[in-house]
Design a protein around this motif. Structure first.
Motif, PDB file in Angstrom:
ATOM      1  N   LYS A 372       3.972   0.211  -4.921  1.00 16.81           N
ATOM      2  CA  LYS A 372       3.624  -0.817  -3.948  1.00 16.81           C
ATOM      3  C   LYS A 372       2.960  -1.992  -4.682  1.00 16.81           C
ATOM      4  CE  LYS A 372       4.732   1.552  -0.200  1.00 16.81           C
ATOM      5  NZ  LYS A 372       5.185   2.814  -0.810  1.00 16.81           N
ATOM      6  N   ASP A 436      -5.094   0.960  -5.407  1.00  9.08           N
ATOM      7  CA  ASP A 436      -5.774   1.763  -4.396  1.00  9.08           C
ATOM      8  C   ASP A 436      -7.273   1.644  -4.630  1.00  9.08           C
ATOM      9  OD1 ASP A 436      -6.912   3.963  -2.843  1.00  9.08           O
ATOM     10  OD2 ASP A 436      -4.860   4.671  -2.619  1.00  9.08           O
ATOM     11  N   ASN A 512      -3.261  -5.052   3.326  1.00  9.02           N
ATOM     12  CA  ASN A 512      -2.749  -3.907   2.581  1.00  9.02           C
ATOM     13  C   ASN A 512      -3.854  -2.915   2.245  1.00  9.02           C
ATOM     14  OD1 ASN A 512      -0.171  -4.914   2.630  1.00  9.02           O
ATOM     15  ND2 ASN A 512      -0.283  -5.874   0.610  1.00  9.02           N
ATOM     16  N   LEU A 516      -4.074   1.025   3.464  1.00 14.50           N
ATOM     17  CA  LEU A 516      -4.126   2.157   2.537  1.00 14.50           C
ATOM     18  C   LEU A 516      -5.096   3.240   2.995  1.00 14.50           C
ATOM     19  CD1 LEU A 516      -4.006   0.506  -1.004  1.00 14.50           C
ATOM     20  CD2 LEU A 516      -2.331   2.047  -0.004  1.00 14.50           C
ATOM     21  N   GLN A 519      -3.334   6.037   4.617  1.00 14.24           N
ATOM     22  CA  GLN A 519      -2.220   6.653   3.896  1.00 14.24           C
ATOM     23  C   GLN A 519      -2.701   7.831   3.056  1.00 14.24           C
ATOM     24  OE1 GLN A 519       1.013   5.534   4.522  1.00 14.24           O
ATOM     25  NE2 GLN A 519      -0.225   4.485   6.058  1.00 14.24           N
TER      26      GLN A 519
END
Length: 785
Positions: A372, A436, A512, A516, A519
């Motif tokens: 990503k 991340d 984004n 996350l 996720q």
């Protein structure tokens, strides 16, 4: 080990003068004259250097006796002297070498560059020189283009005339942001020679690309035992590099054995090893006979990027060295013995775990197509260290030659080694892409033990490390702190110094980053086709070994002991200290729940009548308006969160010796933690530790047994193991069903609440009836041996 005093362990704010506040205008002791801002290294203090680039020379005067010239260049600045390598028989030599002199150590106003002729015996011959006035040297700061080298005519020894020959040089004033900085010869390391010069340079490393290799061993055909008529006990041994795995023995015995087992390996690009398979027969517990062998290059196999089984299985012929009989004589022959059916692929949708899951710095899958876009930028300024302890003796004096290593994702960085100082100032800045925020960057400090000749087998000594979790950082804020370097040694916990860092996490996409948080941490293949716990541990160890081996081949090498310390290879080893720390972490978590039950017990016993009356009022409100229960709970949590905002942490967390149970650890427990595996201690000490471990395990065993007993009592309510107890519970359940059906729920809830909160005058000191009934239920402890 109980410490007699409290070390100075908290974080400190050193208030460094970072580059973003430095204006490169005006003059600093005649060094700077450019009117611009330094924007490249804004998280470190600007350090100024005089750079001398020696490119080449031409038309040098040969020696009149030998009619040849073995030239080298000597750069002199005050008491500092740097030399290039000498070149044999070259009148037009080329060196391409850069020298860097720190401004802080310069005590001269002129720079002298000598060209000399190397002599085997006696003093080297003088060829010529060039002299520079430092006040006339230009300033260059990236992103300015590099300064173009110029030809300079050589002067004689006294500077009174020109001599034959010219030298191409570039001299400028710059900072550590200059492109020449990493590869330059530094004046503060003038005592380092030979291979040590390479080992002190700063360098950026990229982790090798790791893949999981899945080998599905399906079956084999026409497998013949060495002894005719023998029942075959066939299995397959698969080897990749130093990784060896075996399938189970096929049962029942057959010449066409079927296994259908998956074996997982870790491999790195470029693929240098081969996949070696052997079909073997277990002839005895200590003897395995090879029946067939195949060696396959890893480039032969497909790369799978998702969970769909698109990889086709294939048959491979296997070669065997067997024994045959010909005309009464035994001879060795090479023949095709059998073939084996395999499904092999390189898994690109997994993330290869090469570090502890608790301190993971990268969660992306192997295949780049599945990555990503980054959600932010992490910038680290490694400013310096203070108060480092001496790590070794050098020439009879205590010394420390420290360097830093930082690891995040696939990028490793290594600062240059600062020789002979206990307060090194690196002032190097590095940048990483962040995919991340729930990841950790690790910065370690080491003592370089490879600065001289004959130290090839020495190991760099660990000084300490710092971990920073990115999710604990506020975005776009610069954190400048001095972190204590704390290590645990056999003698106890020890502070080795302080590491000064400047950290900034910049978010480029808030949407984004918020997305996350919902996720999974790892790629979806880890959940669709998960590995077992044993497989995860084994594969992580293999990935660490592969990583250390590949990085150890770089120049300068990132050595095995450094990589293992950064990746926490020993984090899974048994430690009594760590077990105690984890136990008290659990107790700390349960303390809130225990405190809440204690508070509720005080309410029930009317320890504070006002609180109990308020709880009664709250009970009446919630029973009268049950739709307010969930909104009240979430509103209460929101208020608590907003209230705690005032007390939020102002700095990233760091190593906590109290949480780690390092301050009160017993010396023998420390000695056990630092013991080798398998142990190297004498038998009586091992027996003592074994008995201690049995004692601790016995207490754990009792707690686990009590938990199992309570669960089995709950199961026995309806199992008729105690027929009278089950009958009574069924009768109670039927009555409760009728009452709850007839009576309104609010009335039942109100009655239960008031009964629970009744005054102690209406209570009995004996245990309640439900508690007595539950404790009388049977469990399976009666059937235990």
């Amino acid at each position: 080990m109980t410490m007699s005093y409290r070390e100075d362990y908290p974080l400190k704010d050193p208030n460094p003068l970072l580059g973003e506040g430095w204006r490169l205008g005006g003059t600093v002791n005649g060094w700077l004259s450019a009117d611009k801002f330094a924007s490249t290294y804004d998280l470190v203090e600007q350090m100024y250097y005089l750079y001398v680039q020696v490119v080449k020379a031409k038309d040098l005067q040969p020696n009149p006796i030998t009619m040849s010239c073995d030239p080298y260049v000597e750069v002199n600045l005050g008491n500092y002297r740097g030399t290039t390598r000498h070149l044999d028989r070259k009148t037009n030599p080329e060196w391409q070498q850069v020298f860097a002199f720190s401004k802080e150590r310069i005590q001269s106003s002129t720079l002298e560059v000598f060209v000399k002729d190397k002599q085997m015996v006696g003093r080297d011959d003088y060829v010529g020189r060039v002299v520079f006035d430092l006040n006339e040297v230009p300033t260059r700061v990236p992103p300015d283009s590099p300064l173009a080298p110029q030809w300079y005519r050589l002067e004689d020894r006294r500077g009174e005339g020109k001599v034959r020959g010219e030298i191409m040089l570039a001299v400028w004033i710059g900072t550590q942001a200059d492109e020449a900085f990493p590869e330059a010869w530094h004046s503060d390391a003038a005592s380092v020679h030979g291979e040590g010069v390479t080992n002190i340079r700063s360098k950026v490393y990229v982790s090798p690309k790791l893949w999981y290799l899945r080998v599905n061993v399906i079956e084999a055909q026409d497998v013949q035992p060495n002894v005719r008529g023998r029942m075959l006990e066939a299995f397959v041994k698969v080897q990749v590099g130093n990784q060896v795995l075996k399938t189970k023995i096929c049962s029942p015995a057959t010449l066409n054995p079927l296994w259908n087992e998956d074996l997982i390996f870790v491999v790195a690009e470029p693929f240098e090893e081969q996949l070696v398979l052997t079909v073997e027969d277990r002839e005895s517990p200590r003897k395995d006979a090879v029946l067939g062998k195949a060696s396959l290059p890893l480039t032969l196999f497909e790369k799978r990027l998702d969970h769909r089984p698109l990889v086709q299985s294939r048959w491979f012929d296997m070669e065997k060295f067997g024994f045959g009989v010909l005309e009464g004589e035994t001879r060795r022959e090479l023949r095709f013995a059998s073939r084996i059916h395999l499904r092999v692929c390189l898994e690109g949708a997994y993330h290869v775990m090469d570090e502890s899951t608790m301190y993971i710095s990268d969660q992306r899958p192997t295949a780049r197509q599945l990555w990503k876009p980054p959600i932010g930028i992490l910038e680290i300024g490694i400013l310096g260290a203070k108060g480092l302890l001496p790590m070794k003796l050098k020439d009879g004096r205590e010394a420390t030659d420290a360097y830093c290593v930082a690891k995040y994702g696939q990028k490793w960085v290594r600062t240059r080694t600062l020789v002979g100082t206990f307060s090194p100032n690196w002032n190097e800045q590095y940048t990483w892409e962040v995919f991340d925020p729930c990841t950790v960057i690790t910065i370690g400090v080491f003592d370089n033990c490879h600065l001289g000749i004959g130290e090839r087998h020495a190991k760099d000594t660990r000084i300490g490390k710092v971990r920073i979790r990115l999710s604990t950082l506020e975005t776009d804020r610069v954190y400048t702190h001095s972190y204590p370097l704390i290590v645990l040694q056999p003698s106890g916990v020890k502070k080795m110094g302080e590491l000064q860092l400047a950290v900034r996490f910049t978010c480029v996409s808030w949407a984004n980053m918020v997305y996350l948080y919902g996720q999974p941490l790892l790629p979806k293949m880890h959940y669709l086709h998960p590995f077992t716990v044993n497989q995860v541990d084994s594969l992580r160890y293999q990935a660490m070994s592969t990583m250390a081996a590949r990085l150890g081949r770089a120049e300068p090498p990132l050595r095995k002991e450094v990589v293992e310390y950064m990746l926490d290879v020993e984090s899974h080893m048994w430690s009594m200290r760590r077990s105690k720390a984890n136990f008290f972490r659990v107790m700390s978590l349960l303390s809130g729940t225990i405190g809440m039950f204690k508070w509720f017990g005080d309410v029930r016993h009317w320890k504070n009548p006002i609180t109990t009356v308020l709880v009664h009022v709250l009970l009446l409100i919630l029973i009268g308006y049950p739709e307010l229960i969930l909104p009240t709970v979430f509103l209460y949590m929101s208020v608590i969160g907003l209230w705690n905002y005032r007390f939020r942490p102002r700095h990233p967390p760091h190593m906590d010796t109290k949480l780690s149970w390092a301050e009160a650890v017993h010396p023998d427990e420390l000695e056990e933690e630092f013991d080798t595996f398998p142990t190297s201690k004498p038998q009586d000490m091992v027996q003592m530790r074994y008995d201690r471990l049995r004692s601790v395990a016995g207490r754990i065993q009792t707690v686990v047994g009590d938990m199992a007993t309570q669960g089995e009592r709950l199961q026995s309510l309806l199992s008729w193991r105690d027929p009278r107890a089950t009958f009574l519970f069924i009768l109670f359940s039927l009555c409760a069903a009728v009452v709850l059906y007839v009576a309104p729920f609010r009335v039942v809830a109100l009655a239960a609440g008031l009964y629970t909160l009744r005054h102690p005058r209406f209570r009995s000191k004996q245990p309640s009836v439900p508690s007595n009934f539950f404790r009388r239920l049977p469990s399976r402890i009666d059937s235990m041996l």
